[in-house]
Scaffold this active site. Structure first.
Site, PDB file in Angstrom:
ATOM      1  N   ARG A  36      40.219  40.706  44.883  1.00  6.28           N
ATOM      2  CA  ARG A  36      40.553  40.597  46.312  1.00  6.28           C
ATOM      3  C   ARG A  36      42.026  40.235  46.512  1.00  6.28           C
ATOM      4  O   ARG A  36      42.387  39.526  47.444  1.00  6.28           O
ATOM      5  CB  ARG A  36      39.643  39.581  47.024  1.00  6.28           C
ATOM      6  CG  ARG A  36      38.146  39.772  46.746  1.00  6.28           C
ATOM      7  CD  ARG A  36      37.578  41.065  47.279  1.00  6.28           C
ATOM      8  NE  ARG A  36      37.471  41.114  48.712  1.00  6.28           N
ATOM      9  CZ  ARG A  36      36.374  40.797  49.415  1.00  6.28           C
ATOM     10  NH1 ARG A  36      35.294  40.378  48.813  1.00  6.28           N
ATOM     11  NH2 ARG A  36      36.357  40.910  50.725  1.00  6.28           N
ATOM     12  N   ARG A  40      43.301  39.911  52.840  1.00  7.18           N
ATOM     13  CA  ARG A  40      43.002  38.483  52.907  1.00  7.18           C
ATOM     14  C   ARG A  40      44.195  37.573  53.122  1.00  7.18           C
ATOM     15  O   ARG A  40      44.596  37.322  54.229  1.00  7.18           O
ATOM     16  CB  ARG A  40      42.271  38.061  51.641  1.00  7.18           C
ATOM     17  CG  ARG A  40      40.910  38.685  51.566  1.00  7.18           C
ATOM     18  CD  ARG A  40      40.009  37.871  50.708  1.00  7.18           C
ATOM     19  NE  ARG A  40      38.639  38.049  51.153  1.00  7.18           N
ATOM     20  CZ  ARG A  40      37.618  37.463  50.589  1.00  7.18           C
ATOM     21  NH1 ARG A  40      37.812  36.643  49.592  1.00  7.18           N
ATOM     22  NH2 ARG A  40      36.418  37.655  51.038  1.00  7.18           N
ATOM     23  N   ARG A  49      47.097  45.790  59.365  1.00 12.99           N
ATOM     24  CA  ARG A  49      45.699  45.999  59.754  1.00 12.99           C
ATOM     25  C   ARG A  49      45.457  45.778  61.249  1.00 12.99           C
ATOM     26  O   ARG A  49      44.375  46.104  61.759  1.00 12.99           O
ATOM     27  CB  ARG A  49      44.793  45.040  58.975  1.00 12.99           C
ATOM     28  CG  ARG A  49      44.180  45.545  57.686  1.00 12.99           C
ATOM     29  CD  ARG A  49      43.036  46.536  57.869  1.00 12.99           C
ATOM     30  NE  ARG A  49      42.071  46.178  58.912  1.00 12.99           N
ATOM     31  CZ  ARG A  49      41.048  45.359  58.760  1.00 12.99           C
ATOM     32  NH1 ARG A  49      40.812  44.785  57.602  1.00 12.99           N
ATOM     33  NH2 ARG A  49      40.227  45.098  59.746  1.00 12.99           N
ATOM     34  N   ASP A  85      35.945  49.010  50.086  1.00 11.25           N
ATOM     35  CA  ASP A  85      34.876  48.011  50.133  1.00 11.25           C
ATOM     36  C   ASP A  85      33.639  48.614  49.478  1.00 11.25           C
ATOM     37  O   ASP A  85      33.509  49.844  49.407  1.00 11.25           O
ATOM     38  CB  ASP A  85      34.546  47.589  51.566  1.00 11.25           C
ATOM     39  CG  ASP A  85      33.588  46.389  51.577  1.00 11.25           C
ATOM     40  OD1 ASP A  85      34.036  45.268  51.296  1.00 11.25           O
ATOM     41  OD2 ASP A  85      32.379  46.580  51.807  1.00 11.25           O
ATOM     42  N   TYR A 160      22.380  44.099  50.433  1.00  8.56           N
ATOM     43  CA  TYR A 160      22.842  44.329  51.812  1.00  8.56           C
ATOM     44  C   TYR A 160      21.907  45.285  52.556  1.00  8.56           C
ATOM     45  O   TYR A 160      21.616  45.097  53.739  1.00  8.56           O
ATOM     46  CB  TYR A 160      24.281  44.885  51.820  1.00  8.56           C
ATOM     47  CG  TYR A 160      25.305  43.841  51.442  1.00  8.56           C
ATOM     48  CD1 TYR A 160      25.657  42.830  52.323  1.00  8.56           C
ATOM     49  CD2 TYR A 160      25.905  43.856  50.189  1.00  8.56           C
ATOM     50  CE1 TYR A 160      26.584  41.857  51.975  1.00  8.56           C
ATOM     51  CE2 TYR A 160      26.835  42.899  49.825  1.00  8.56           C
ATOM     52  CZ  TYR A 160      27.174  41.898  50.719  1.00  8.56           C
ATOM     53  OH  TYR A 160      28.073  40.935  50.373  1.00  8.56           O
TER      54      TYR A 160
END
Ligand code: CP3
Length: 357
Positions: A36, A40, A49, A85, A160
């Site tokens: 990551r 972030r 973004r 992702d 998920y």
């Protein structure tokens, strides 16, 4: 005269420290990257973004390329990881999933029955063409730095899909696994197919290594992992063996699963911070005393990036020393960079790892 020989998609990076270490060779320095690392914690990430949804940014090649490059430029890490992702291939295949701020992936129609599984689509290469375009931009922009592609492993994706979103206890997932094993195996088979196709597209576009994230596998006992998960992760790795690039396998809290996760076909085993790297190497070696010596990745606790520098420095030195027990060590965190991490500390750790080698 024009040269009609096909241009090879994959760069020749045989001396890149990450790839040398992944093969168990002696790299010019200990390679380091951070799970990551894109997004972030980086202010330059938040800026580009602004106003763009997460999944849209993953499927916009210029933007995804820029975000992937940011930590490489800033920290001087030994690998880029594709900005994407684990739910991107599900979304691209037409499965109703979105990423909700402050929550994570949310699935519109959770999967609970055989009919739900049968209704799931397969993934086609065209559906993830923007990801292939991003990879082509990146291999041109990265110079000598390897690019790691990735996908979510069938179990973590299934969690998920079944829970409908992030889950602490994975209770519906485990209930389905045990109560309806036929539905379970059908779902994992489907997800293994999607994951394999997604990684194949990335391989063909030019990634230099791949990481299969089974982030939540540590929620399982080894017995359940071997029965319900291992065959499907094995199928993914086996289908991609012919790519000839290192395959990294990572999960959180998997100290008891490291041997099984390597058995799935991983060349490099990711280790979280809960067990020392030399202990991980001992477990892996004991399971295959006559096989090739293990290669590991990890395992600084991401929370320690918030500690005072002398404490952090000591931890980095300890992990670097413990990594010597392996045939190859790729320095990394034990899980992803936390959002409030000071990026300057990440740069400083990168410099220290390089200075130690
Ligand atoms: O952290 C892991 O365990 C790695 C595997 C994983 C990713 N996404 C890879 C990823 C997992 C489990 C996910 C699911 C997911 N997606 C979550 C976690 C939710 C939960 O269950 O706790 C979240 C919050 C998302 C949404 C998401 N993914 C956002 C908002 C972003 C961009 C900014 C950020 O937070 O990193 C991502 C990017 C992402 N997901 C990357 C990877 C490898 C690319 C960034 C990088 O690696 O540098």
């Amino acid at each position: 005269m024009t040269n009609t020989a096909p241009v090879p998609v994959r760069r020749d990076l045989s001396d890149a420290p990450l790839l040398v270490a992944a093969r168990g060779g002696v790299p010019s320095r200990t390679p380091v990257w951070f799970m990551r690392q894109a997004g972030r914690s980086l202010p330059e990430y938040r800026k580009v973004r602004e106003g763009i949804a997460m999944l849209e940014s993953c499927l916009t090649p210029d933007l995804a390329c820029e975000i992937t490059m940011q930590p490489v430029r800033r920290h001087g890490v030994d690998a880029a990881i594709l900005f994407s992702d684990i739910v991107v291939p599900l979304y691209a295949a037409g499965i109703g999933v979105e990423i909700v701020g402050g929550v994570g992936p949310v699935v519109a129609n959770p999967v609970r029955t055989k009919a739900d599984v049968d209704a799931l689509p397969d993934l086609t290469a065209e559906q993830v063409a923007p990801v292939a375009d991003t990879i082509r931009l990146l291999t041109a922009a990265l110079g000598d730095t390897p690019l790691i592609g990735f996908a979510g492993a069938p179990f973590t994706l299934a969690s998920y899909m079944i829970e409908g979103g992030p889950s602490k206890n994975h209770e519906r997932t485990k209930a389905l696994m045990h109560s309806a094993p036929d539905v379970w195996h059908a779902l994992l088979g489907k997800l293994a197919g999607i994951t394999t196709e997604f990684l194949r597209v990335q391989v063909e576009a030019g990634i230099d290594a791949m990481q299969l994230f089974d982030s939540w596998a540590g929620a399982l006992s080894e017995r359940d992992y071997r029965e319900y998960v291992l065959p499907h992760s094995t199928r993914v790795f086996d289908s991609l063996r012919d790519a000839g690039i290192p395959r990294i396998h990572f999960g959180v809290g998997t100290g008891e699963l490291l041997v099984a996760m390597r058995d799935a076909g991983a060349d490099v085993v990711g280790v979280d911070w809960r067990i020392p790297l030399d202990e991980a190497v001992r477990r892996l070696t004991a399971a295959r005393p006559d096989g090739p010596a293990p290669v590991v990745q990890g395992n600084l606790d991401p929370a320690l990036l918030f500690a005072d520098w002398p404490v952090l420095e000591k931890e980095v030195r300890r992990i670097h020393a413990e990594g010597k027990a392996a045939a190859g060590h790729i320095f990394n965190l034990g899980h992803g960079v936390l959002p409030d991490t000071d990026p300057e500390v990440v740069t400083r750790v990168t410099e220290l790892v390089h200075a130690l080698s």
